[in-house]
Write an enzyme that holds these catalytic residues in place. Structure first.
Site, PDB file in Angstrom:
ATOM      1  N   ASP A   1       3.793   0.627   0.350  1.00  0.00           N
ATOM      2  CA  ASP A   1       3.382  -0.320  -0.701  1.00  0.00           C
ATOM      3  C   ASP A   1       4.522  -0.858  -1.576  1.00  0.00           C
ATOM      4  OD1 ASP A   1       1.013   0.514   0.372  1.00  0.00           O
ATOM      5  OD2 ASP A   1       0.133   1.299  -1.475  1.00  0.00           O
TER       6      ASP A   1
ATOM      7  N   ASP B   1      -1.035  -2.284   0.409  1.00  0.00           N
ATOM      8  CA  ASP B   1      -2.290  -2.241  -0.315  1.00  0.00           C
ATOM      9  C   ASP B   1      -2.851  -3.663  -0.169  1.00  0.00           C
ATOM     10  OD1 ASP B   1      -3.795  -0.364  -1.803  1.00  0.00           O
ATOM     11  OD2 ASP B   1      -3.227  -1.302  -3.709  1.00  0.00           O
TER      12      ASP B   1
ATOM     13  N   HIS C   1      -6.262  -5.599  -0.854  1.00  0.00           N
ATOM     14  CA  HIS C   1      -7.627  -5.556  -1.365  1.00  0.00           C
ATOM     15  C   HIS C   1      -8.342  -6.908  -1.287  1.00  0.00           C
ATOM     16  CE1 HIS C   1      -6.834  -1.572  -2.776  1.00  0.00           C
ATOM     17  NE2 HIS C   1      -6.033  -1.917  -3.755  1.00  0.00           N
TER      18      HIS C   1
ATOM     19  N   HIS D   1     -12.846  -5.924  -5.011  1.00  0.00           N
ATOM     20  CA  HIS D   1     -12.539  -4.497  -4.799  1.00  0.00           C
ATOM     21  C   HIS D   1     -12.987  -3.628  -5.976  1.00  0.00           C
ATOM     22  CE1 HIS D   1      -9.991  -0.882  -3.990  1.00  0.00           C
ATOM     23  NE2 HIS D   1     -10.461  -1.153  -2.777  1.00  0.00           N
TER      24      HIS D   1
ATOM     25  N   HIS E   1      -4.950  -6.266  -8.345  1.00  0.00           N
ATOM     26  CA  HIS E   1      -3.609  -6.212  -7.740  1.00  0.00           C
ATOM     27  C   HIS E   1      -3.717  -6.315  -6.221  1.00  0.00           C
ATOM     28  CE1 HIS E   1      -5.134  -2.097  -7.413  1.00  0.00           C
ATOM     29  NE2 HIS E   1      -4.344  -1.957  -6.368  1.00  0.00           N
TER      30      HIS E   1
ATOM     31  N   LYS F   1      -4.248  -1.254   4.063  1.00  0.00           N
ATOM     32  CA  LYS F   1      -5.220  -0.280   3.560  1.00  0.00           C
ATOM     33  C   LYS F   1      -5.909  -0.819   2.316  1.00  0.00           C
ATOM     34  CE  LYS F   1      -1.795   2.178   0.791  1.00  0.00           C
ATOM     35  NZ  LYS F   1      -2.375   1.912  -0.526  1.00  0.00           N
TER      36      LYS F   1
ATOM     37  N   CYS G   1      -0.109   6.448  -4.141  1.00  0.00           N
ATOM     38  CA  CYS G   1      -0.219   6.231  -2.697  1.00  0.00           C
ATOM     39  C   CYS G   1       0.823   7.008  -1.885  1.00  0.00           C
ATOM     40  CB  CYS G   1      -0.130   4.741  -2.397  1.00  0.00           C
ATOM     41  SG  CYS G   1      -1.608   3.885  -2.998  1.00  0.00           S
TER      42      CYS G   1
HETATM   43  C1  VGL Z   1      -1.516   2.026  -5.680  1.00  0.00           C
HETATM   44  C2  VGL Z   1      -2.771   2.052  -7.583  1.00  0.00           C
HETATM   45  C3  VGL Z   1      -3.726   1.272  -6.984  1.00  0.00           C
HETATM   46  C4  VGL Z   1      -0.271   2.466  -4.949  1.00  0.00           C
HETATM   47  C5  VGL Z   1      -2.460   1.247  -5.048  1.00  0.00           C
HETATM   48  O1  VGL Z   1       0.139   1.798  -3.991  1.00  0.00           O
HETATM   49  O2  VGL Z   1       0.301   3.500  -5.349  1.00  0.00           O
HETATM   50  N1  VGL Z   1      -1.678   2.428  -6.939  1.00  0.00           N
HETATM   51  N2  VGL Z   1      -3.561   0.876  -5.716  1.00  0.00           N
HETATM   52 ZN    ZN Z   2      -4.736  -0.637  -4.870  1.00  0.00          ZN
END
Ligand code: VGL
Ligand code: ZN
Length: 368
Positions: A114, A159, A161, A165, A210, A235, A280
């Site tokens: 990510d 990430d 979404h 979401h 996000h 994901k 993550c």
């Molecule tokens: C993440 C918060 C929400 C990450 C992803 O990639 O760590 N953190 N979604």
């Molecule tokens: Zn996320």
């Protein structure tokens, strides 16, 4: 092939002596057994196995890692299958093929989690979170690893979404909360944890919107090197469940294709880094360990949200026989020149478990 033979030869190398196997066509396994069968009884005792571990668990700077006696005994018993107190040549064949070969010549995957605009300078910029860390700082060390180390596979997770979401704070009124939720929909703020009604009831930490699919925020940072032949894993695509780990969503309802792709490549070792350390990256490292991989978290190539949670992530990785390493240590580990006992122990315990799964299948007990 010469590289493999070289590494196998180092296994039967005594400290400060020449390799006993100099001809790469030499039958390395039998030579290794014979070299460590000091009393020539055609069996390896725990003392002789301990010498193998001294040859295995060392780095190329001459440091020999200490392996606690209890661990030596546990590992020995994995390979002494008939529990007669010795490893015979047949038992050693298993030890050689499934343990020593992996330790000296692991198959290494690099997993960059990510490293996306939103976490660095966008809507979930982690420098606004309590640890106030700067995600930009990991890009150079990650690029350096990609440029200087030959991994067997490189993965980038994203990430990814949909707009509706469940983790987005501005979507909080789209689904009913559970009566036991510590915070109601009108008072919940970013970073709070609520409980959705479900069914089943589900805890969810709320984040700013996000990494919306196809948006700028969801793109990998422009300065991150994307290696040739690397693989992207998406994901968090299910609107109803969040997904921190790159292996599974948070409810373990469905997996990404990551594990299947790792298996296809015969991966033994996974190097994990990226954003966010305690979210993550941590979830992915812990899932990698549970899935049976020897797992190395590259500390200086991660930035996180909360200092206490980052500490907790590291403790969990260490206590489950993973490694926290600095990026400067990675090359020697990947090339089998720095061989950590924690990872050897982890693999031995995996081999023990896979054995018991097999024997359970042959017994009347239900398979697990
Ligand atoms: C993440 C918060 C929400 C990450 C992803 O990639 O760590 N953190 N979604
Ligand atoms: Zn996320």
């Amino acid at each position: 092939m010469p590289a493999i033979n070289y590494h196998l030869a180092t296994v039967v190398m005594e400290p400060s002596s020449q390799p006993l196997v100099e001809d790469p066509r030499f039958l390395a396994m039998d030579a290794c057994f014979t070299a460590f069968d000091k009393d020539g009884d055609d069996l390896l005792s725990i003392t002789e196995f301990t010498l193998i571990c001294r040859a295995l668990f060392r780095n190329d700077k001459g440091h020999i890692y200490v392996v606690p006696q209890e661990r030596l005994e546990q590992m020995f018993s994995v390979f002494d299958k008939n529990a007669d107190g010795f490893i015979d040549r047949e038992e050693f064949q298993f030890c050689w093929n499934h343990w020593i070969k992996t330790i000296v010549r692991p198959i290494n995957a690099f997993l960059v989690v990510d490293v996306q605009n939103d976490f660095i300078s966008g809507s979930l910029n982690i420098s606004n979170c309590s640890a106030q860390q700067n995600g930009l700082e990991i890009i150079d060390p990650i690029n350096k690893l990609i440029n200087t180390i030959e991994f067997d596979a490189i993965f980038y997770s994203l990430d990814w979404h949909p707009s509706d979401h469940i983790s987005f704070i501005d979507n909080i009124k789209k689904r009913p909360l559970h009566p036991d939720s510590p915070i109601d929909a009108d008072t919940a703020q970013v970073y709070d944890t609520v409980i959705y009604a479900g069914p089943p009831p589900m805890k969810q930490r709320m984040w700013p919107r996000h990494c919306v699919q196809d948006s700028w925020g969801a793109e990998l940072h422009k300065d991150l090197k994307v290696a040739e032949n690397s693989i992207k894993v998406y994901k968090g695509t299910n609107p109803e469940v969040d997904s921190y780990s790159v292996f599974w969503d948070n409810k373990k309802l469905s997996d990404t294709t990551l594990n299947a792709q790792l298996k296809m490549k015969g991966t033994s070792d996974i190097y994990v880094c990226g954003l966010a350390y305690d979210v993550c990256v941590g979830a992915t490292a812990i899932d990698a360990i549970s899935a049976g991989y020897r797992t190395i978290l590259i500390d200086d190539c991660c930035r996180g949200v909360d200092l206490k949670d980052i500490e907790h992530t590291k403790e969990t990785v260490i206590s489950s026989n993973g490694i926290i390493a600095h990026s400067k240590e990675v090359k020697a580990m990947v090339e089998g020149r720095d061989r950590r006992p924690e990872l050897g122990y982890k693999l031995a315990m995996e081999l023990k478990n896979s054995d018991s799964v097999l024997s359970q299948r042959n017994s009347t007990r239900r398979p697990v």
